[in-house]
Each structure stands twice: as structure tokens, then as C-alpha cells.
Write a protein that holds these residues in place. Structure first.
Motif, PDB file in Angstrom:
ATOM      1  N   LEU A 112       0.357   5.363   4.705  1.00 50.72           N
ATOM      2  CA  LEU A 112       0.507   4.419   3.603  1.00 50.72           C
ATOM      3  C   LEU A 112      -0.549   3.320   3.663  1.00 50.72           C
ATOM      4  O   LEU A 112      -1.145   2.962   2.640  1.00 50.72           O
ATOM      5  CB  LEU A 112       1.909   3.796   3.633  1.00 50.72           C
ATOM      6  CG  LEU A 112       3.070   4.737   3.317  1.00 50.72           C
ATOM      7  CD1 LEU A 112       4.399   4.070   3.594  1.00 50.72           C
ATOM      8  CD2 LEU A 112       3.005   5.206   1.866  1.00 50.72           C
ATOM      9  N   GLN A 113      -0.806   2.804   4.862  1.00 44.05           N
ATOM     10  CA  GLN A 113      -1.793   1.741   4.997  1.00 44.05           C
ATOM     11  C   GLN A 113      -3.197   2.231   4.659  1.00 44.05           C
ATOM     12  O   GLN A 113      -3.977   1.513   4.027  1.00 44.05           O
ATOM     13  CB  GLN A 113      -1.763   1.170   6.413  1.00 44.05           C
ATOM     14  CG  GLN A 113      -2.634  -0.074   6.585  1.00 44.05           C
ATOM     15  CD  GLN A 113      -2.678  -0.569   8.022  1.00 44.05           C
ATOM     16  OE1 GLN A 113      -2.605   0.215   8.968  1.00 44.05           O
ATOM     17  NE2 GLN A 113      -2.781  -1.873   8.193  1.00 44.05           N
ATOM     18  N   ALA A 114      -3.513   3.466   5.054  1.00 44.64           N
ATOM     19  CA  ALA A 114      -4.848   4.012   4.791  1.00 44.64           C
ATOM     20  C   ALA A 114      -5.149   4.076   3.297  1.00 44.64           C
ATOM     21  O   ALA A 114      -6.292   3.850   2.871  1.00 44.64           O
ATOM     22  CB  ALA A 114      -4.961   5.402   5.406  1.00 44.64           C
ATOM     23  N   VAL A 115      -4.150   4.361   2.499  1.00 42.23           N
ATOM     24  CA  VAL A 115      -4.352   4.399   1.045  1.00 42.23           C
ATOM     25  C   VAL A 115      -4.354   2.981   0.479  1.00 42.23           C
ATOM     26  O   VAL A 115      -5.222   2.614  -0.322  1.00 42.23           O
ATOM     27  CB  VAL A 115      -3.254   5.236   0.358  1.00 42.23           C
ATOM     28  CG1 VAL A 115      -3.483   5.282  -1.148  1.00 42.23           C
ATOM     29  CG2 VAL A 115      -3.216   6.651   0.928  1.00 42.23           C
ATOM     30  N   LEU A 116      -3.403   2.163   0.916  1.00 44.84           N
ATOM     31  CA  LEU A 116      -3.250   0.810   0.368  1.00 44.84           C
ATOM     32  C   LEU A 116      -4.505  -0.033   0.540  1.00 44.84           C
ATOM     33  O   LEU A 116      -4.905  -0.760  -0.382  1.00 44.84           O
ATOM     34  CB  LEU A 116      -2.062   0.114   1.041  1.00 44.84           C
ATOM     35  CG  LEU A 116      -1.799  -1.335   0.612  1.00 44.84           C
ATOM     36  CD1 LEU A 116      -1.443  -1.401  -0.871  1.00 44.84           C
ATOM     37  CD2 LEU A 116      -0.697  -1.961   1.462  1.00 44.84           C
TER      38      LEU A 116
END
Length: 382
Positions: free
Chosen positions: A289-293
Motif C-alpha cells: 500500500l505504501q509503495a503505491v501511495l
């Protein structure tokens, strides 16, 4: 922060031709094609689950329950395709969406029996692609529309098709990536300590997750820094930095060598720590999730968290081609190691005015795939 540098505001002109507007049939047309293609892929995955789905993901979801979602997806694709005829515009998109859905129905639709799956280790991750795409569109595209940093940046921005291809390619290759990652990590069996793993497993779950994040971040920081500062490695990583407009798809662009190496290296600390499976699952979800956000076109007030975690503003500066930001902000999860090793760059409330590489890369997948080879041969010939 470079106090002498004059930070400027980024200007993003509205691209009227690419803009999605209600009442023109364009939104319903693209949605019909997307749902039709995803439905067809899902039908194929139900027909050939051993070769088109991943072992790890099959253990998480209920295939029979997901057929209900497939059912609604197929009928919505037909409905949205027909809607383009009502608007009398972009009917080709509607025809394409309806056609893809009809092929899905001919192959069995949402009624294909679900049974035991013969395990095949190397397969295409169509299930992972479908679920990741739907989840990303619902979550991150919604965030970009609710909290946009650059309001004029359109969904179908320049080179979105290239990044969508990278997104699909990387998700389809998930089985191969996991196999390679596990194989690489297994070479560190000599460093496994039973006492360390028992100590890790004895602490609360949240603390295990924090340990995983910090250890993984340390490895990813130095790997990322090497890609920037070792001249022969930079052309590989430059592919990821060639994105000139940041959004939820931008993080998908990356040379397959980098994608495989990142997954392989981060598997090492996970393997050595020996944390509980629940802690590993939480970390994987957090990291994904963090990699996309952090690549998203969003401006969300993270408050004090921005001094601890990697946020979109922090990572956008990493992608900037402006002089003070070059070779900074290497961390993937926390800002700890950038602060420790003096590579931290967060100039107050400023955001980058320019993104991309200082030398423009080829704009095609094949061109970017071969770019590191051509760069290496160019240096050798000199």
C-alpha cells in the motif's frame, strides 16, 4: 535544505483531449473495456487456475465468493458498453468492452465449477493482477480525486498506457519474482540464528512488524542508494525515474532487473528474522500500500507521521530532477536512514516543479528495457 535554491511551483495545464468528462461516453467506454478485459482474464483464471493463479494468493481468497463479483463485473461491462451507444460517442470502446465480455461468457462466464487446484509453482498471477488493479483503482484513484496535489493532472495522462503495461507485467510475474526471492534468501541459511528467531517470535505482534519494517528499510535504503551512486547500475534504475507525471501507476514503472533484485534483497531480512506469519502478512500489506501511495498525485496532511514514515511529498522529491533533490530520499518505509546518512531532503512545504531524469530516456517499453544495455555498450566503446 539548499537555502540558495529558488523553489518554484509546478504548473500542470489541463489536457482537454485526455480529460474524462461526464456525459460524453468516454468514462463508460473505458470502464466497459476495463471490466470486460478483467472479466475475460478472470474467466480464464477459473478455467486454468493451476497455470494462471498464484499458490500464495489462492490461500487467501474464496474463489467461489469472487464469482459473484465476476458476475456483476460482466453485466456492468455490458451495461456500460451499451451506454456509449446512448451517448452516441466513443462507441468503439463500447463495442470492445461488450466483445470482451461476450468472449468471457462463451468460455464459461461466472459459472465455472471451482475445485481442487493442482499446484504448479511457476504460473502467471492473473488473480493477483485483477485484485491489485481493482483495489488500486478503488482506493488510490479515489484518493487522487479527493485530495489531488495537481488538480489539472488527468487520469489518462501522458504515458499512462506504458505504466499500465508495467503494472500488468510486474503483477503477472509475481510467481517468478517470489521463486527468485525465496531462492536468493535461502543462500543465507548459514546466517540463521535460532535464538534470534525465537526472540523475535516472543515479542508482541506489533513490535515484530516494526522490526521487519526497520530491517527491510535498511536493506532497501542501501540497495536503492547503490542503484543511484554506482554508475553502471544507474541506467537500470533510471527507467523508474523516467516518469514525468506522478500518480498511482507511476510506481509500477521499473526495469525487471531492479524489480527482481529488490524483491530478492528484501526477502533476506524477512528470512533471517523468522517472524510470525501474521507479522509478515501485515508487513507485506503495509509495504504494498505504501509503495503505491507514495507515488500518488495526492496531498494529504500526514501531520507528525511525515517525520517518521515515507510520504508522497518525501518520495516525490526523490523523483525530482531539480538539483537539490538529486540522490536524496532513498528510504522505502521510514525516513530514519536518510536522516542517519545525510540524504534527507524535505524543503518545508515545497513540492517538486520537475520530475523525471536529467537525460530523457526512450519512451517505449522495449526502448527502456534495452536502455541499460545500450548505456553500458556506449561506455565500453568510449
Amino acid at each position: 535544505m539548499d537555502t540558495a535554491y529558488q523553489y518554484k511551483k509546478r504548473r500542470v495545464p489541463l489536457d482537454r483531449q485526455r480529460e474524462l468528462r461526464f456525459g460524453e461516453g468516454k468514462i463508460s467506454g473505458y470502464a466497459s473495456v476495463a471490466l470486460g478485459l478483467l472479466s475475460l482474464l478472470a474467466v480464464l483464471a477459473y478455467r486454468y487456475p493451476a497455470y494462471l493463479t498464484t499458490i500464495e494468493l489462492r490461500q487467501v481468497y474464496d474463489a467461489e465468493s469472487l464469482q459473484l463479483i465476476l458476475k456483476y463485473g460482466m453485466y456492468f461491462s455490458l451495461f456500460l458498453g451499451l451506454l456509449t451507444f446512448c451517448f452516441n460517442r466513443h462507441k468503439r470502446l463500447g463495442v470492445a468492452g461488450i466483445g470482451l465480455t461476450c468472449v468471457g461468457f462463451l468460455l464459461g462466464g461466472y459459472d465455472i465449477p471451482v475445485g481442487p487446484v493442482e499446484p504448479v509453482r511457476l504460473s502467471l498471477g492473473i488473480d493477483w493482477l485483477i485484485l491489485a488493479f481493482l483495489g488500486s483503482v478503488v482506493v488510490f484513484m479515489t484518493l487522487e480525486k479527493l485530495f489531488p496535489k495537481y488538480r489539472n493532472q488527468v487520469i489518462l495522462r501522458d504515458e499512462w498506457g506504458l505504466d499500465l503495461f508495467y503494472f500488468c507485467f510486474n503483477h503477472l510475474m509475481i510467481s517468478a519474482i517470489l521463486i527468485y526471492g525465496n531462492y536468493h534468501a535461502s543462500h543465507f541459511h548459514w546466517a540463521v540464528s535460532d535464538s534470534v528467531q525465537q526472540a523475535v517470535q516472543s515479542v508482541p505482534l506489533l513490535l515484530q512488524v516494526c522490526l521487519i519494517i526497520i530491517c527491510a528499510d535498511f536493506v532497501l535504503y542501501w540497495e536503492h542508494r547503490l542503484y543511484h551512486e554506482v554508475r553502471v547500475l544507474w541506467p537500470i534504475h533510471a527507467v523508474h525515474h523516467s516518469v514525468e507525471q506522478m500518480d498511482w501507476l507511476a510506481g509500477s514503472r521499473g526495469h525487471f532487473v531492479q524489480v527482481f533484485s529488490e524483491r530478492a534483497m528484501v526477502m533476506v531480512p524477512l528470512y533471517l528474522l523468522g517472524a510470525d506469519q501474521s507479522a509478515l502478512d501485515i508487513y507485506v500489506a503495509f509495504a504494498a500500500l505504501q509503495a503505491v501511495l507514495i507515488h500518488c498525485n495526492v496531498e494529504i496532511p500526514f501531520g507528525p507521521l511525515k517525520y517518521l514514515l515515507v510520504t508522497p511529498q518525501f518520495h516525490h522529491w526523490h523523483h525530482s530532477s531539480e538539483k537539490p533533490a538529486i540522490d536524496t530520499n532513498y528510504s522505502a518505509h521510514t525516513v530514519l536512514f536518510d536522516r542517519l546518512f545525510n540524504t534527507y531532503h524535505m524543503p518545508g512545504k515545497h513540492w517538486p516543479a520537475e520530475y523525471g531524469t536529467t537525460v530523457r530516456l526512450p519512451r517505449s517499453f522495449l526502448g527502456q528495457l534495452l536502455y541499460p544495455v545500450r548505456s553500458f555498450l556506449g561506455r565500453v566503446s568510449k
